[in-house]
Design an enzyme around this catalytic site. Structure first.
Site, PDB file in Angstrom:
ATOM      1  N   CYS A 149       0.822  -1.213   0.000  1.00 13.08           N
ATOM      2  CA  CYS A 149       0.000   0.000   0.000  1.00 13.08           C
ATOM      3  C   CYS A 149       0.857   1.264   0.000  1.00 13.08           C
ATOM      4  O   CYS A 149       0.376   2.337  -0.362  1.00 13.08           O
ATOM      5  CB  CYS A 149      -0.945   0.010   1.203  1.00 13.08           C
TER       6      CYS A 149
ATOM      7  N   ARG B  33       4.196   1.337  -1.437  1.00 16.56           N
ATOM      8  CA  ARG B  33       5.261   1.382  -2.436  1.00 16.56           C
ATOM      9  C   ARG B  33       5.043   0.358  -3.540  1.00 16.56           C
ATOM     10  O   ARG B  33       4.396  -0.675  -3.335  1.00 16.56           O
ATOM     11  CB  ARG B  33       6.623   1.117  -1.790  1.00 16.56           C
TER      12      ARG B  33
ATOM     13  N   SER C 294       9.938   2.748   5.823  1.00 15.85           N
ATOM     14  CA  SER C 294       8.486   2.609   5.926  1.00 15.85           C
ATOM     15  C   SER C 294       7.841   3.859   6.502  1.00 15.85           C
ATOM     16  O   SER C 294       8.496   4.658   7.187  1.00 15.85           O
ATOM     17  CB  SER C 294       8.138   1.410   6.813  1.00 15.85           C
TER      18      SER C 294
ATOM     19  N   GLU D 231       8.528  -0.813  11.371  1.00 22.49           N
ATOM     20  CA  GLU D 231       7.446  -1.802  11.295  1.00 22.49           C
ATOM     21  C   GLU D 231       7.963  -3.080  10.636  1.00 22.49           C
ATOM     22  O   GLU D 231       8.826  -3.051   9.766  1.00 22.49           O
ATOM     23  CB  GLU D 231       6.238  -1.232  10.551  1.00 22.49           C
TER      24      GLU D 231
ATOM     25  N   GLN E  45       5.951  -5.537   9.152  1.00 24.76           N
ATOM     26  CA  GLN E  45       5.086  -6.129   8.132  1.00 24.76           C
ATOM     27  C   GLN E  45       5.737  -6.147   6.762  1.00 24.76           C
ATOM     28  O   GLN E  45       5.557  -7.087   5.978  1.00 24.76           O
ATOM     29  CB  GLN E  45       3.765  -5.367   8.061  1.00 24.76           C
TER      30      GLN E  45
ATOM     31  N   GLY F 124     -12.920  -6.796   3.718  1.00 23.81           N
ATOM     32  CA  GLY F 124     -11.740  -7.546   3.315  1.00 23.81           C
ATOM     33  C   GLY F 124     -11.387  -8.547   4.400  1.00 23.81           C
ATOM     34  O   GLY F 124     -11.956  -8.513   5.506  1.00 23.81           O
TER      35      GLY F 124
ATOM     36  N   GLY G 267      -7.806  -9.817   4.474  1.00 26.88           N
ATOM     37  CA  GLY G 267      -6.373 -10.021   4.316  1.00 26.88           C
ATOM     38  C   GLY G 267      -5.591  -9.706   5.576  1.00 26.88           C
ATOM     39  O   GLY G 267      -6.151  -9.487   6.657  1.00 26.88           O
ATOM     40  N   GLU G 268      -4.282  -9.648   5.420  1.00 26.27           N
ATOM     41  CA  GLU G 268      -3.379  -9.458   6.562  1.00 26.27           C
ATOM     42  C   GLU G 268      -3.617  -8.122   7.261  1.00 26.27           C
ATOM     43  O   GLU G 268      -3.627  -8.051   8.490  1.00 26.27           O
ATOM     44  CB  GLU G 268      -1.933  -9.555   6.073  1.00 26.27           C
ATOM     45  N   MET G 269      -3.808  -7.058   6.491  1.00 23.70           N
ATOM     46  CA  MET G 269      -4.005  -5.741   7.099  1.00 23.70           C
ATOM     47  C   MET G 269      -5.308  -5.682   7.882  1.00 23.70           C
ATOM     48  O   MET G 269      -5.356  -5.111   8.983  1.00 23.70           O
ATOM     49  CB  MET G 269      -3.989  -4.654   6.010  1.00 23.70           C
TER      50      MET G 269
END
Length: 423
Positions: free
Chosen positions: A55, A57, A112, A117, A119, A192, A194-196
């Site tokens: 999200c 880059r 980041s 972070e 992730q 959603g 997903g991971e986020m």
């Protein structure tokens, strides 16, 4: 062998431009195939490539005998449907040691939005696995990324770079707490699975909201995530009709088009009698139409809007950053030394092939002598003498050729190579 990288991130490009170059994980393989195919027919047929897309880059890493930044730039601009001049104004290009240092800093969390972070490291590993599965990863990029992972591990072990970091999910909770006096009285919808979203749901669940719901295109996956937080799952198609039920909406999907439109939000506000709604769009490209932000009772934040919140406490980590940069510098030097040695590989291969040819010739000659009844000692003597003569012939010829200066230089080289004393 050369390495180059180009990309755009949250510090160089606005959200909507980044959205044009966002690739879901299942798009990486065909995109890499397109990129590598674009080199066919020119002087770079064997280009290694990998794409990191998050999200914050999108970055392309390549390796080949010669750097081809302009070609890669043109391909990326075309894939995003933008003018090369516009892309160049928001992108960065790096090569060799600069590219390695950037990859190491990204893996370590130094580049980041959320300093330190963790992730991004998992996202990089996913990208490398995707490139490997697509057959686009060669020995050079494999070394670059494996070393970046090792450097990141050392940075996390030896420094406090991750201490006090505020994740995007934690920042969303903090902002929601500024709007709602008691988060325990709120209803939260996550769009959603997903991971986020998993991370965001974990943070919000800790505040014990009144209700949690997961809306996802695949109901089964939504149900699996919802069950962890004692929430309910719904189909994405049911979202517009039920949007008014929720005070907080957090969205992050891989959709290429917005899934929450202005009209749906306006109808939800009317049904809520204009009670405020807190919305966070963590997706790139956007999940929520940007016009929604202009509505009077909507508090909409994107990943870029959260930047100021997540940067709080950065001063406390500057000492750790300095330590991390030292570790990264050492990693870059090590990688560049390895990369430099790669240039001698063709010569080493040729020398090994020549030595094998000589050995095979002398072995064949020795077998013939043995078959004729020659003694083993005589055969071994002849074989060793033959190998020695073959090995020394070129060196002796060079030593007797050329002028005095070249003969002196050859003599010094041969002395260094053949007259080294055992230590």
């Amino acid at each position: 062998m050369s390495v180059w990288a180009l990309g755009l991130n949250h510090t160089t490009a606005p959200l909507d431009l980044r959205g044009r170059f966002a690739f879901a994980l299942d798009q990486i393989a065909p995109t890499l195939h397109s990129l590598r195919s674009s080199f066919a027919g020119n002087s770079h047929p064997q280009v290694e490539a990998a794409i990191i897309s998050t999200c914050n880059r999108t970055e392309i890493y390549c390796a080949s005998e010669h750097i081809a930044l302009d070609h890669t730039f043109g391909w990326l601009a075309q894939s995003g449907g933008v003018a090369p001049a516009l892309l160049r104004s928001h992108a960065y290009t790096l090569h060799d040691d600069e590219a390695a240092r950037h990859a190491f800093r990204v893996a370590s969390g130094l580049d980041s939005m959320v300093l330190g972070e963790a992730q991004i490291l998992g996202q990089m590993k996913d990208a490398v696995r995707a490139a490997e599965t697509a057959g686009a990863l060669g020995s050079t990029l494999n070394q670059l990324f494996q070393r970046s992972f090792a450097v990141a591990k050392e940075v996390r072990t030896a420094t406090e770079i991750g201490a006090h970091s505020i994740s995007m999910a934690a920042a969303a909770v903090r902002l929601a707490g500024q709007l709602f006096e008691d988060l325990r009285k709120t209803r939260v919808l996550f769009v959603g699975a997903g991971e986020m979203i998993d991370l965001a749901a974990t943070h919000f669940a800790a505040k014990e909201p009144k209700a949690i719901a997961i809306a996802n295109r695949t109901l089964e996956r939504g149900e699996k995530l919802a069950s962890r937080f004692g929430g309910e799952a719904m189909r994405l198609a049911d979202l517009p009709a039920r949007l008014a039920e929720f005070d907080i909406v957090i969205s992050c999907t891989a959709s290429t088009l917005p899934i929450i439109g202005l009209g749906a939000v306006e109808r939800a506000l009317k049904a809520r009698k204009h009670r405020p709604m807190f919305m966070v769009d963590l997706a790139v490209p956007r999940d929520i139409e940007p016009e929604v932000k202009a509505l009077e009772d909507i508090y909409l934040y994107t990943v870029d809007d959260l930047a100021q919140v997540v940067q709080q406490g950065q001063a406390n980590r500057q000492a750790a950053v300095a330590q991390a940069e030292v570790i990264i510098d050492a990693g870059v030097q090590s990688f560049m030394h390895w990369l430099g040695q790669r240039g001698t590989v063709p010569l080493i291969q040729q020398l090994n092939a020549q030595a094998d040819e000589w050995r095979a010739a002398e072995m064949a000659r020795a077998r013939k002598l043995l078959a004729k009844g020659e003694s083993i000692d005589a055969v071994l003597e002849a074989m060793s003498r033959g190998l020695t003569q073959k090995m020394m012939h070129g060196a002796m010829a060079e030593l007797h050729a050329g002028d005095a200066a070249s003969r002196e230089q050859t003599a010094q080289t041969l002395s260094r190579l053949f007259l080294r004393k055992e230590r």
